[in-house]
Design a protein around this motif. Structure first.
Motif, mmCIF file in Angstrom:
data_model
loop_
_atom_site.group_PDB
_atom_site.id
_atom_site.type_symbol
_atom_site.label_atom_id
_atom_site.label_comp_id
_atom_site.label_asym_id
_atom_site.label_seq_id
_atom_site.Cartn_x
_atom_site.Cartn_y
_atom_site.Cartn_z
ATOM 1 N N ALA A 231 0.992 -1.214 0.060
ATOM 2 C CA ALA A 231 0.123 -0.076 0.232
ATOM 3 C C ALA A 231 0.763 1.015 -0.018
ATOM 4 C CB ALA A 231 -0.876 0.046 1.204
ATOM 5 N N THR A 233 4.114 1.570 -1.356
ATOM 6 C CA THR A 233 5.125 1.629 -2.491
ATOM 7 C C THR A 233 4.513 1.459 -3.865
ATOM 8 O OG1 THR A 233 5.370 -0.809 -2.431
ATOM 9 C CG2 THR A 233 6.695 0.885 -1.242
ATOM 10 N N THR A 234 3.219 1.247 -3.905
ATOM 11 C CA THR A 234 2.571 1.095 -5.340
ATOM 12 C C THR A 234 1.916 2.358 -5.728
ATOM 13 O OG1 THR A 234 2.055 -1.080 -4.731
ATOM 14 C CG2 THR A 234 1.324 -0.433 -6.874
ATOM 15 N N PRO A 235 2.375 3.171 -6.788
ATOM 16 C CA PRO A 235 1.758 4.242 -7.168
ATOM 17 C C PRO A 235 0.093 4.082 -7.760
ATOM 18 C CG PRO A 235 3.852 3.943 -8.255
ATOM 19 C CD PRO A 235 3.762 2.684 -7.537
ATOM 20 N N MET A 236 -0.795 4.859 -7.368
ATOM 21 C CA MET A 236 -1.922 4.741 -7.787
ATOM 22 C C MET A 236 -2.138 4.263 -9.170
ATOM 23 S SD MET A 236 -3.361 5.636 -4.954
ATOM 24 C CE MET A 236 -5.071 5.518 -5.170
ATOM 25 N N PRO A 237 -1.606 4.668 -10.185
ATOM 26 C CA PRO A 237 -1.994 4.530 -11.568
ATOM 27 C C PRO A 237 -1.465 2.985 -11.898
ATOM 28 C CG PRO A 237 -0.873 6.460 -11.331
ATOM 29 C CD PRO A 237 -0.691 5.896 -10.212
ATOM 30 N N ARG A 238 -0.521 2.381 -10.972
ATOM 31 C CA ARG A 238 -0.138 1.100 -11.527
ATOM 32 C C ARG A 238 -0.853 -0.089 -10.618
ATOM 33 N NH1 ARG A 238 4.203 -0.379 -13.275
ATOM 34 N NH2 ARG A 238 5.396 0.786 -14.604
ATOM 35 N N ARG A 239 -2.078 0.335 -9.728
ATOM 36 C CA ARG A 239 -2.664 -0.615 -8.801
ATOM 37 C C ARG A 239 -3.699 -1.448 -9.573
ATOM 38 N NH1 ARG A 239 -3.171 2.001 -3.082
ATOM 39 N NH2 ARG A 239 -1.122 2.669 -2.944
#
Lengths: 421, 421
Positions: A231, A233-239
């Motif tokens: 939660a 380290t993962t940018p919003m657009p890559r989720r």
């Protein structure tokens, strides 16, 4: 069909005290009832019911699934009996009226006929169906479904509860012995009184719901698969967040059901994240979906629109979404003649009424597949049911029982040709 | 600060074989590691680590929480040591690199210095922090937090795991005896090498993340209360569906985090329906919310916008929504001088690099509160961490260790005034 009216009325106080008396079998501290089908508590209320029926002069038989049939003979025993009744089992935290009102109102009708010394043309049959609730054994309404041939009796007898106890074993533990095969009891018509289990009658200040049929139901099991990731380290657009997929699915169901309103409803009742953690993006969600509408075509349209929307959501969010139909119950129209008879009866009794469709499934919905059938609804407080807080007024219960009495009298005394060729 | 460059390089093959060797302590069939802090497996890797450090000539001490400090003396023992390290504990289904790379790369740096016969001005200190993961004991990074005074040692010693075993008992079971009080070990600077645990470096084909600091974190517990009612009998407009409230909250978090992008992230990691049932409209949902951003003002702005949106959702849907802050970690800026040193080192080594903020929390984030600190990230496959599938290449691990070596050399040989007045 007869339109003769009687001034006969049930004894509302006696009906209420009977409701409260049987509520002791499985009573919960919070004022509800825990009386799972074929439990010891159910056994006690069944014994009570048999004794009360026999005291009222009825002849009680039991089929292979434990359903109790109590017959009040008519003048013409070649006519098929006019049946009423419901169920005495409850949810684990159930209320005092769901099913119980319909069964005990039938008993009150018989007692009223007895006191008035009235003999009907056709016999009257009072039924206590086994396992309407489905809490202990699946499916719900299993005994009435087996009665009309939807399931084989042997299949239902082999179903097991969460502890592995089969229906056959549970019947044996209560010493319930069949006196007739399941499905053998012929029925000329069936009328079931029930609380609405919804908020409409109360909101519109109606005393009677004239039920035109049961809704069709689609049950789906769904899954949404994305990718679990951190939660932080993962940018919003890559989720690929499965819970956000669920959010869109839930809102789509609401939007599509609304668009097919006012009768259509859609509900995600269960939704579970796989391996949830506060700081992990949900990678898997499973959910259940319940869609209902009185028209089969609307069910099809809703399913179609929903599948299109799910495909769009899955593609846009890089998710995999599955939706598997696990049960389809076709809409069940009730008998128009009996529905009209109920409506005229409510009018004659001066009871505010409206036509409606049953949102819940009932034993009557199974009976309707083979027998002319209708239902009568009365309000319950705040629409609450399957809850210890379930409540109905004595006045509404009495009004429903009076209308049941009138309807059964009309059917049982109707000219032979009306219902039976 | 020194800018002297060395041609010295670590032995990448030795680093990799050391990683693989210690991966046997708690190895899982799926290729990961189950080595919860202070478990027997953690005890074995601690014994291995102590022996390896002593074989490399380091002097090993242990504080009251079990953190291992291994000192390589410097020419000037009046200077505070330049520290590196990470942790050797893992998640229950953890990988072979999270924490382990940073600890064993520090060992590899020491071995490389030894082989080269290089003595540094300041001592080098290699640290294995106890319980970075937080899987067995809360909070995560408890030992480094206690080291800088965020928690009292006695408080942490009394924390218990799911079986009721305290930290003190777990230390005792492994015969871990403190040789110094927690917090007593003075440190001049701290540099931690770690896998990114996110997808950015891999996606951008960078070998090195120059970490400027740790994000600020807000953790919330939330509840949504509507009204449980029958999925079949409750018209859509009359519903107070808590799951639909959750759906809107989840999408609002996504929208608001996006609007504060690219660094801001927001995640609902847990969401549980109270008493879920296939044919019951959800009446209660509880959820967790994790919000992160490198700037405190952004965290405040996101929380403000979210609360406004929640109020609107609650009013429109007749729901009650609560959102309770259960933890706030302020953003942690790393030391600009060391960050620049890392960046110049990557440049000198010809390693593709970018500046970034750590999305996850690390022991370095605690150290940064008291000591000049920085971190070096290397890519991990698909950004996956906290997972047995966690993976990194030997080349990237080697590159990170080489940069760590250069950075430690620069710091340990820097003129005294640079870091310590």
């Amino acid at each position: 069909m007869g339109t003769a009216r009687h001034n006969l009325r049930v004894d509302g106080a006696r009906l209420w005290s009977t409701l409260m008396e049987t509520a002791e079998f499985g009573a919960t501290p919070a004022g509800g009832i825990n009386r799972l089908t074929l439990s010891p508590e159910d056994g006690r209320v069944r014994d009570w019911f048999r004794a009360a029926c026999e005291a009222a002069g009825l002849i009680v038989g039991t089929d292979e699934l434990g359903t109790q049939f109590a017959l009040r003979p008519g003048r013409d025993m070649t006519r098929l009996p006019i049946a009423t009744g419901s169920h005495l089992d409850t949810q684990p935290t159930g209320g005092r009226f769901d099913g119980i009102l319909g069964t005990l109102a039938g008993l009150e009708v018989v007692r009223t006929l007895n006191e008035a010394g009235l003999e009907t043309e056709a016999p009257i049959l009072l039924v206590n169906w086994t396992n309407e609730e489905g809490s202990r054994y699946a499916p719900a309404t299993m005994a009435s479904a087996a009665h009309v041939g939807t399931f084989a009796t042997a299949d239902i007898l082999s179903r097991t509860d969460a502890d592995g106890v089969s229906v056959a074993e549970a019947l044996g533990r209560l010493d319930i012995v069949a006196t007739e095969p399941t499905g053998a009891r012929a029925i000329g018509a069936f009328v079931e009184l029930h609380i609405e289990q919804g908020p409409i009658l109360e909101a519109e200040e109606k005393t009677i719901g004239v039920v035109e049929g049961g809704q069709g139901i689609l049950w789906f099991d769904g899954t949404i698969t994305g990718f679990e990731s951190h939660a932080g380290t993962t940018p919003m657009p890559r989720r690929r967040d499965a819970l956000l997929g669920l959010a869109e699915v839930a809102l789509a169901v609401e939007r599509i059901a609304h668009a097919h309103g006012p009768s259509a409803v859609g509900t995600l009742g269960e939704a579970v994240i796989g391996a949830p953690s506060r700081n992990v993006i949900p990678g898997r969600v499973r959910f259940t979906l319940d869609i209902r509408d009185p028209r089969a075509a609307t069910l099809d349209a809703i399913e179609g629109e929903l599948r299109t929307t799910l495909t769009e959501i899955a593609a846009r969010r890089s998710l995999a979404i599955t939706l598997e139909l696990v049960w389809r119950q076709e809409p069940v129209p009730f008998d128009p003649g009996i529905v009209a008879l109920v409506e005229r009866g409510a009018e004659a009794l001066g009871l505010p009424h409206r036509r409606m469709v049953s949102g819940a499934s009932h034993d009557a919905c199974n009976l309707a597949l083979r027998v002319p059938t209708a239902m009568i609804f009365v309000p319950c407080k705040d629409g609450i049911s399957h809850n210890e807080a379930e409540s109905a007024t004595s006045a509404d219960c009495t009004a429903g029982a009076d209308l049941l009495l009138q309807t059964l009298l009309s059917l049982a005394n109707a000219p032979r040709a009306t219902l039976q060729g």
